[in-house]
Design an enzyme around this catalytic site. Structure first.
Site, mmCIF file in Angstrom:
data_model
loop_
_atom_site.group_PDB
_atom_site.id
_atom_site.type_symbol
_atom_site.label_atom_id
_atom_site.label_comp_id
_atom_site.label_asym_id
_atom_site.label_seq_id
_atom_site.Cartn_x
_atom_site.Cartn_y
_atom_site.Cartn_z
ATOM 1 N N ASP A 15 -46.374 -16.439 -26.774
ATOM 2 C CA ASP A 15 -45.801 -15.848 -25.576
ATOM 3 C C ASP A 15 -46.703 -15.221 -24.608
ATOM 4 O O ASP A 15 -48.026 -15.333 -24.795
ATOM 5 C CB ASP A 15 -44.672 -14.593 -25.999
ATOM 6 C CG ASP A 15 -45.274 -13.733 -26.962
ATOM 7 O OD1 ASP A 15 -46.679 -13.443 -26.920
ATOM 8 O OD2 ASP A 15 -44.519 -13.030 -27.426
ATOM 9 N N MET A 16 -46.293 -14.420 -23.726
ATOM 10 C CA MET A 16 -47.418 -13.906 -22.866
ATOM 11 C C MET A 16 -48.275 -12.616 -23.451
ATOM 12 O O MET A 16 -49.557 -12.436 -23.132
ATOM 13 C CB MET A 16 -46.542 -12.792 -21.662
ATOM 14 C CG MET A 16 -46.085 -13.813 -20.809
ATOM 15 S SD MET A 16 -45.192 -13.080 -19.370
ATOM 16 C CE MET A 16 -46.292 -12.223 -18.513
#
Length: 129
Positions: A15-16
């Site tokens: 994810d980020m």
């Protein structure tokens, strides 16, 4: 018997924040179950065509215990905890070395091609005992 497969964390898995997106652990354990099925000698295509049944996840209980990151080498472990006429309960873990990152209990059932629950074929129950 504990069945193990290696899994590498790729950029697409993260994810980020750069950690494995939570839903991807479900993909990892699905791969673990699929490889376990092959290794015990079950052919899901034959099971579908000959017996008219497919496996389906009925229930999943999961604990997220740690975070995997880009390029980590993971191991997915799968073992059958119990088998009845209609279900198998499997315990699955995702580890990085000795660190347990994810743990799940997965209840798998057989379904007819029409979507109705059905008994596990006897040959399958015998193979996994």
């Amino acid at each position: 018997m504990i069945h193990s497969i290696p899994v590498r964390v790729y950029y697409e898995d993260t994810d980020m924040a750069g950690i494995v997106y939570y839903a991807n652990y479900l993909r990892y354990i699905e791969r673990g179950r699929s490889e376990w099925v092959r290794d015990v000698g079950l052919d899901q295509n034959v099971m579908k065509e000959r017996d008219g049944v497919v496996f389906a996840v009925r229930r999943l209980e999961a604990d997220y215990l740690g975070s995997a990151k880009l390029d980590d080498a993971l191991v997915v472990e799968t073992q059958v905890k119990s088998v009845s006429g209609v279900r198998m309960v499997m315990e699955q873990s995702v580890k990085r070395g000795e660190d347990l990152l994810f743990h799940a209990l997965v209840t798998v059932v057989c379904m007819s091609l029409g979507g109705q629950p059905t008994r596990l074929p006897a040959n399958i129950r015998q193979m996994v005992h």
